[in-house]
Design an enzyme around this catalytic site. Structure first.
Site, mmCIF file in Angstrom:
data_model
loop_
_atom_site.group_PDB
_atom_site.id
_atom_site.type_symbol
_atom_site.label_atom_id
_atom_site.label_comp_id
_atom_site.label_asym_id
_atom_site.label_seq_id
_atom_site.Cartn_x
_atom_site.Cartn_y
_atom_site.Cartn_z
ATOM 1 N N HIS A 234 18.294 12.879 0.563
ATOM 2 C CA HIS A 234 17.147 12.866 1.353
ATOM 3 C C HIS A 234 17.615 13.878 1.828
ATOM 4 C CE1 HIS A 234 16.872 9.625 4.444
ATOM 5 N NE2 HIS A 234 15.962 10.606 4.685
ATOM 6 N N TYR B 165 20.548 4.099 6.558
ATOM 7 C CA TYR B 165 18.998 3.235 7.484
ATOM 8 C C TYR B 165 20.286 1.894 7.972
ATOM 9 C CZ TYR B 165 14.986 5.618 5.428
ATOM 10 O OH TYR B 165 13.865 6.508 5.738
HETATM 11 N N1 LIG Z 1 12.759 10.851 3.837
HETATM 12 C C1 LIG Z 1 13.238 11.321 5.145
HETATM 13 O O1 LIG Z 1 13.883 11.883 5.770
HETATM 14 C C2 LIG Z 1 12.366 10.095 5.314
HETATM 15 C C3 LIG Z 1 12.396 10.315 7.395
HETATM 16 C C4 LIG Z 1 11.450 9.796 8.824
HETATM 17 C C5 LIG Z 1 10.710 8.117 7.896
HETATM 18 N N2 LIG Z 1 10.995 8.163 6.180
HETATM 19 C C6 LIG Z 1 10.566 6.772 5.754
HETATM 20 O O2 LIG Z 1 9.235 6.562 6.165
HETATM 21 C C7 LIG Z 1 8.504 5.621 6.763
HETATM 22 C C8 LIG Z 1 7.581 5.412 7.598
HETATM 23 O O3 LIG Z 1 7.718 7.182 8.489
HETATM 24 P P1 LIG Z 1 8.026 6.069 10.341
HETATM 25 O O4 LIG Z 1 8.835 5.231 10.080
HETATM 26 O O5 LIG Z 1 9.221 7.274 10.619
HETATM 27 O O6 LIG Z 1 7.117 6.249 10.231
HETATM 28 P P2 LIG Z 1 5.239 5.902 10.859
HETATM 29 O O7 LIG Z 1 4.744 5.007 9.281
HETATM 30 O O8 LIG Z 1 4.519 7.020 10.244
HETATM 31 O O9 LIG Z 1 5.232 4.597 11.767
HETATM 32 C C9 LIG Z 1 5.570 3.608 12.388
HETATM 33 C C10 LIG Z 1 5.111 3.616 13.397
HETATM 34 O O10 LIG Z 1 3.991 3.455 13.438
HETATM 35 C C11 LIG Z 1 3.661 1.736 13.509
HETATM 36 N N3 LIG Z 1 2.818 1.251 13.109
HETATM 37 C C12 LIG Z 1 2.685 0.780 11.654
HETATM 38 N N4 LIG Z 1 1.950 0.240 11.729
HETATM 39 C C13 LIG Z 1 0.983 0.103 12.273
HETATM 40 C C14 LIG Z 1 -0.661 -0.960 13.159
HETATM 41 N N5 LIG Z 1 -1.315 -1.476 12.419
HETATM 42 N N6 LIG Z 1 -0.579 -0.766 14.560
HETATM 43 C C15 LIG Z 1 -0.382 -0.159 15.187
HETATM 44 N N7 LIG Z 1 0.930 0.416 15.510
HETATM 45 C C16 LIG Z 1 1.290 0.073 13.869
HETATM 46 C C17 LIG Z 1 5.040 1.319 14.016
HETATM 47 O O11 LIG Z 1 5.300 0.043 15.144
HETATM 48 P P3 LIG Z 1 5.731 -1.218 14.806
HETATM 49 O O12 LIG Z 1 7.264 -1.570 13.231
HETATM 50 O O13 LIG Z 1 5.889 -1.783 16.447
HETATM 51 O O14 LIG Z 1 4.716 -2.237 14.421
HETATM 52 C C18 LIG Z 1 5.688 2.249 14.327
HETATM 53 O O15 LIG Z 1 6.109 2.872 15.691
HETATM 54 C C19 LIG Z 1 9.921 5.024 6.957
HETATM 55 O O16 LIG Z 1 10.056 3.866 7.445
HETATM 56 C C20 LIG Z 1 11.157 5.178 6.287
HETATM 57 O O17 LIG Z 1 11.215 4.316 4.656
HETATM 58 C C21 LIG Z 1 11.650 9.079 5.892
#
Ligand SMILES: NC(=O)c1ccc[n+]([C@@H]2O[C@H](COP(=O)([O-])OP(=O)(O)OC[C@H]3O[C@@H](n4cnc5c(N)ncnc54)[C@H](OP(=O)(O)O)[C@@H]3O)[C@@H](O)[C@H]2O)c1
Length: 264
Positions: A99, A48
């Site tokens: 990862h 990241y």
């Molecule tokens: N291990 C892996 O391979 C892997 C892969 C992907 C992700 N991850 C981890 O999982 C975490 C979460 O996954 P993700 O970031 O892919 O997606 P997510 O948490 O499913 O969704 C994030 C999205 O939702 C929006 N959002 C969040 N809260 C909101 C609310 N209250 N109202 C409206 N929109 C909202 C965010 O927009 P805004 O930011 O504009 O609020 C962003 O566009 C990552 O940040 C990372 O730490 C791990």
């Protein structure tokens, strides 16, 4: 806040804050905002490129911190974790994850052995994996005798990964949901919006509450400080059994949004 007990007897907060795609220069403010809102689990990763900012934002000591070993460092995990620790400004993390298994390179068992050593060395309190399928988990458990504490996998209402979840339950592995909000897409789903409207909650709260009700650890990301308090308050949203069943029924075996674990 609810915590889950890991198979190494340590505790992990059930609800945490994801930081993927939050730039290094901005993430400290988001982490501080998250801590102010009550979050005590922060999820980052070497790939990241924001570990320095995450470290700067860690203004409390009692934060459960996760980072991850990137794919090109499987043979070099000790040095990779040292680099992460230097950026984070910490002597140890709470959880270090492989990862992705990257099975084509056939080096994830060696990487897992290295993580076992890093736990022994006190560089990480707990060890786990991410994006491991049951076949990968079978192999590391059989070849090392050590079961990961956590498997962090893509999991949201439209992709529920029931085979993996069942495997984790059988083996005492905590399921941690990544992209728990379906990368924001699932927030617009009519079925979620209807439940949210009826309960006077936000769609994000409904989805986070569903993950919590299923017993998963969950790490929704927001780069918007104003959304942090309401996302954290999802813990107070109580879904009825019918609501949970309605979200269960959204499962789509083809609903994957990220890469397949065998393809990255
Ligand atoms: N291990 C892996 O391979 C892997 C892969 C992907 C992700 N991850 C981890 O999982 C975490 C979460 O996954 P993700 O970031 O892919 O997606 P997510 O948490 O499913 O969704 C994030 C999205 O939702 C929006 N959002 C969040 N809260 C909101 C609310 N209250 N109202 C409206 N929109 C909202 C965010 O927009 P805004 O930011 O504009 O609020 C962003 O566009 C990552 O940040 C990372 O730490 C791990």
């Amino acid at each position: 806040m609810t915590s889950l007990t890991l198979n190494d007897a340590r505790m992990i907060p059930q609800l945490g804050l994801g930081t993927y795609q939050i730039p290094d220069a901005q993430v400290a403010a988001i982490v501080r905002g998250g801590l102010d809102a009550g979050f005590r689990l922060i999820d980052t990763a070497a790939i990241y490129h924001n570990e320095r900012g995450v470290g700067e934002g860690l203004v409390h000591d009692d934060v459960f911190l996760t980072t991850k070993l990137w794919n090109d460092r499987h043979a070099d995990a000790a040095a990779a974790l040292d680099e992460s620790l230097a950026l984070l400004g910490r002597d140890e993390v709470d959880l270090y994850l492989i990862h992705w298994p990257r099975p084509e390179a056939d080096d994830y068992v060696d990487a897992w052995r290295a993580l076992v050593d890093l736990r022994e060395a006190g560089k990480t309190r707990s060890i786990g994996v991410s994006n491991f399928l049951p076949e990968h988990l079978d192999r590391i458990i059989a070849e090392t005798g050590v079961t990961p504490a956590v498997n962090q996998i893509e999991l949201h209402p439209t992709f529920q990964q029931r085979d993996c979840v069942a495997y984790h339950a059988d083996h005492g592995i905590v399921t941690q949901s990544w992209s728990p909000l379906g990368q924001g897409e699932t927030l617009k789903d009519d079925r979620i919006v209807a439940i949210a409207d009826r309960l006077g909650a936000t769609p994000a709260q409904v989805i986070i509450a569903w993950h919590l009700a299923k017993g998963f650890s969950v790490i929704p990301k927001t780069a918007n400080v104003d959304r942090l308090p309401s996302n954290f308050a999802a813990q107070e949203v109580k879904l009825a059994d019918d609501d949970i069943a309605a979200i269960d029924a959204m499962n789509d075996r083809d609903g994957r949004m990220g890469p397949h674990p065998n393809e990255l």
